[in-house]
Motif scaffolding. Structure first.
Motif, mmCIF file in Angstrom:
data_model
loop_
_atom_site.group_PDB
_atom_site.id
_atom_site.type_symbol
_atom_site.label_atom_id
_atom_site.label_comp_id
_atom_site.label_asym_id
_atom_site.label_seq_id
_atom_site.Cartn_x
_atom_site.Cartn_y
_atom_site.Cartn_z
ATOM 1 N N ASP A 1 -2.562 -5.692 -8.146
ATOM 2 C CA ASP A 1 -1.310 -5.939 -8.864
ATOM 3 C C ASP A 1 0.247 -6.565 -8.566
ATOM 4 O O ASP A 1 1.275 -6.454 -8.615
ATOM 5 C CB ASP A 1 -0.704 -4.583 -10.280
ATOM 6 N N ARG A 2 -0.026 -6.862 -7.467
ATOM 7 C CA ARG A 2 1.986 -6.901 -6.423
ATOM 8 C C ARG A 2 1.474 -8.002 -5.786
ATOM 9 O O ARG A 2 2.187 -8.383 -5.041
ATOM 10 C CB ARG A 2 2.055 -5.709 -5.695
ATOM 11 N N LEU A 3 0.197 -8.776 -5.041
ATOM 12 C CA LEU A 3 -0.315 -9.248 -3.856
ATOM 13 C C LEU A 3 -1.019 -10.085 -4.988
ATOM 14 O O LEU A 3 -2.351 -10.382 -5.712
ATOM 15 C CB LEU A 3 -0.408 -9.052 -3.558
ATOM 16 N N ALA A 4 -0.840 -11.361 -4.148
ATOM 17 C CA ALA A 4 -1.656 -12.767 -4.443
ATOM 18 C C ALA A 4 -2.852 -12.405 -4.030
ATOM 19 O O ALA A 4 -3.965 -11.592 -2.987
ATOM 20 C CB ALA A 4 -1.453 -13.929 -4.022
ATOM 21 N N ARG A 5 -4.128 -13.011 -5.047
ATOM 22 C CA ARG A 5 -5.624 -12.123 -4.434
ATOM 23 C C ARG A 5 -5.956 -13.259 -2.438
ATOM 24 O O ARG A 5 -6.975 -12.134 -2.261
ATOM 25 C CB ARG A 5 -6.144 -13.424 -5.052
ATOM 26 N N TYR A 6 -5.947 -13.916 -2.430
ATOM 27 C CA TYR A 6 -6.398 -14.257 -1.118
ATOM 28 C C TYR A 6 -5.969 -13.171 0.115
ATOM 29 O O TYR A 6 -5.979 -12.872 1.297
ATOM 30 C CB TYR A 6 -5.662 -15.653 0.046
ATOM 31 N N LEU B 1 0.599 -1.165 -0.414
ATOM 32 C CA LEU B 1 0.372 -0.005 -0.069
ATOM 33 C C LEU B 1 0.738 1.462 -0.353
ATOM 34 O O LEU B 1 0.885 2.569 -0.433
ATOM 35 C CB LEU B 1 -1.070 0.228 0.874
ATOM 36 N N TYR B 2 2.006 1.673 0.813
ATOM 37 C CA TYR B 2 3.631 2.701 0.873
ATOM 38 C C TYR B 2 3.389 2.392 -0.315
ATOM 39 O O TYR B 2 4.283 3.974 -0.548
ATOM 40 C CB TYR B 2 4.001 2.097 1.599
ATOM 41 N N ARG B 3 3.390 1.650 -1.790
ATOM 42 C CA ARG B 3 3.547 2.243 -2.828
ATOM 43 C C ARG B 3 2.854 2.731 -3.641
ATOM 44 O O ARG B 3 3.342 3.326 -4.910
ATOM 45 C CB ARG B 3 4.469 0.972 -3.977
ATOM 46 N N HIS B 4 1.574 3.294 -2.961
ATOM 47 C CA HIS B 4 0.551 4.138 -3.984
ATOM 48 C C HIS B 4 1.242 4.957 -3.964
ATOM 49 O O HIS B 4 1.265 5.625 -2.868
ATOM 50 C CB HIS B 4 -0.415 3.447 -3.744
ATOM 51 N N PRO B 5 1.263 6.203 -4.455
ATOM 52 C CA PRO B 5 2.266 7.722 -3.833
ATOM 53 C C PRO B 5 0.287 8.018 -3.248
ATOM 54 O O PRO B 5 0.899 9.408 -2.426
ATOM 55 C CB PRO B 5 1.129 8.276 -5.862
#
Length: 507
Positions: free
Chosen positions: A474-479, A428-432
């Motif tokens: 775009d970065r993590l598994a769905r679960y 989440l922290y990679r979202h601007p």
């Protein structure tokens, strides 16, 4: 082996060197080591006159200020035990703690006069009340008058030994009342040695923003600075604008904070013009430091970050990540400091190999001497081979860099899969647009538990829940992706600057 009179020894070596700048006083208080030692002698003599002896507890309920060092060092001279109380607690919670640790003396500042008045009317072991400022409650003695009326002569116990207890520092108390870790003079000495190896040097100027009822405030750099002969700058409570001004004005060389504080510093209007060129390095702990924040500090101010890891029961100087590894090993707490041994173990205490997730366990000479009046709780965290079980899920890589995956109690299980909130928060922290965030597990009839994200956006940014969830997709598994996002104006933060997840769960 007499090691408790830290200021007496430092006064021999550098009596006129600047020891403390207390910016919470009006006017500000600037004290040399000789002056600080005289204050500690006067307080020790006053406490002894009040009946305080070796092993007795002396409590303090106060915002940060030089009086915490006065009391710690006075207790060191007497062999008494400094017991600082968490000022965020309700007075009834404080009453329970006082009943457990049984101090006969309580020092307090005017901020907490109402709570102290309630305590004075209730049943407590306290017989002597000392107010640091203001008028105080009925029957309370004035701290400054007490110092003025007391002898400045050296006052110390020659029979003090390294296993004698110097302080009781309470854990965070995430469940029930906090436990009091017993900090011995031996632990203080080993912590200082680990801190020096970690790169604290002669001539450093340290700005403390941690509350002094935590190991972060007393033992990360503050007491090592006394032992090393450096200067410590104190302020009552963390204030981003004031911190930036003080770094520049006092030419601070070492600064430490938690990620939430670093985020607030970078968001304040004073950031753009702040001169941080005096800093040799900044230390971050308490949670992983987001890579975009490291990059911003390096780009904007040329700041070098050390990252680390510590805990009340084992001292603050456990792990360190060098500045050159801040990006290359992003998310790591580094390697164990020199006199710390660390392992990752499975449920059966079997040591695990690289990149296997298990519980972090520790061993070394900077360990606490148990929990005060709670041998049973200490027995639950020390195994038969002497390893301390931290309750942290972690792993290490092929280069022996350790990574905290999450707290055992913060991990939740969704559809049979382990989910680690720290991993989701890092994404989440990679979202601007994200300024602060926290993820907790919440009950779900189908999956058992699902994730819920609490997000604070940057003042000049906007983002929808859908956009943040797409970003995670775009970065993590769905679960691992939370099912819900709630936007807040601020996260609940503890006095140590950590997110209060239990308050989020209660929502």
């Amino acid at each position: 082996m007499y090691i408790g009179d830290y200021l007496g020894r430092r006064t021999i070596y550098s009596p006129d060197a600047l020891a403390v700048v207390d910016t919470g006083k009006t006017p500000e208080l600037r004290l040399s080591f000789a002056q600080l030692n005289e204050r500690a002698n006067r307080l020790a003599n006053a406490l002894r006159a009040a009946g305080v002896d070796k092993g007795d507890r002396v409590a303090m309920l106060a915002l940060d200020g030089v009086e915490h060092l006065d009391l710690l060092c006075a207790c060191g001279k007497l062999g008494a035990i400094h017991t600082a109380l968490n000022w965020r607690l309700h007075w009834r919670e404080l009453q329970q703690i006082l009943a457990d640790v049984t101090p006969t003396v309580l020092l307090y500042d005017d901020t907490f006069r109402e709570s102290v008045a309630q305590l004075a009317e209730a049943e407590t072991p306290v017989r002597h009340w000392i107010h640091l400022d203001g008028a105080g409650i009925s029957g309370s003695r004035d701290f400054n008058a007490l110092l003025a009326d007391s002898s400045p002569d050296a006052c110390f116990r020659e029979d003090l030994r390294d296993e004698d207890i110097a302080a009781i520092v309470f854990t965070g108390g995430t469940t029930g009342l906090p436990k009091g870790a017993q900090i011995s003079h031996r632990q203080i000495a080993w912590n200082c040695l680990n801190t020096v190896i970690h790169d604290l040097g002669r001539g450093d100027v340290y700005l403390n923003v941690f509350p002094m009822f935590h190991v972060g405030g007393l033992f990360v750099y503050t007491l090592p600075q006394v032992i090393m002969g450096g200067t410590t700058v104190l302020l009552k409570r963390f204030d981003p604008d004031q911190v930036l001004r003080l770094i520049q004005r006092e030419r601070v060389t070492v600064f430490a904070a938690v990620p939430a504080m670093y985020q607030m510093l970078a968001q304040t209007p004073a950031w753009a013009e702040a001169d941080l060129s005096s800093l040799r390095f900044c230390t971050s702990g308490g949670a992983p430091l987001p890579v975009p924040l490291v990059e911003q500090y390096t780009r904007d101010k040329g700041v070098r970050f050390k990252q680390g890891f510590g805990m009340t029961e084992f001292g603050p100087g456990l792990f360190a990540l060098a500045p050159e590894d801040a990006i290359r090993k992003a998310g790591s707490i580094g390697r164990p400091n020199f006199y710390i041994d660390a392992r990752i173990v499975g449920p059966d205490n079997r040591p695990l190999g690289p990149n296997e997730t298990g519980e972090l366990v520790l061993k070394g000479p900077s360990i606490a001497s148990g929990y005060f009046n709670n041998a049973a709780a200490w027995g639950e965290v020390i195994d038969e081979d002497g390893w301390f079980h931290t309750g942290d899920l972690a792993r290490y890589d092929e280069d022996w860099y350790f990574f905290i995956v999450d707290r055992l109690k913060d991990m939740f299980i969704s559809g049979g899969e382990n989910v680690y909130p720290a991993e989701i928060e890092a994404a989440l922290y990679r979202h601007p647009a994200v300024f602060q965030c926290a993820v907790v597990g919440v009950p779900d009839p189908k999956w058992g538990e699902i994730g819920k994200a609490f997000v604070v956006l940057k003042p000049d940014q906007t983002a929808s829940a859908e956009a943040l969830l797409a970003h995670l997709g775009d970065r993590l598994a769905r679960y691992k992706i939370p099912r819900h996002v709630e936007f807040l104006t601020a996260l609940p933060i503890s006095a140590a600057g950590k997110v209060l997840r239990r308050e989020l769960r209660e929502r």
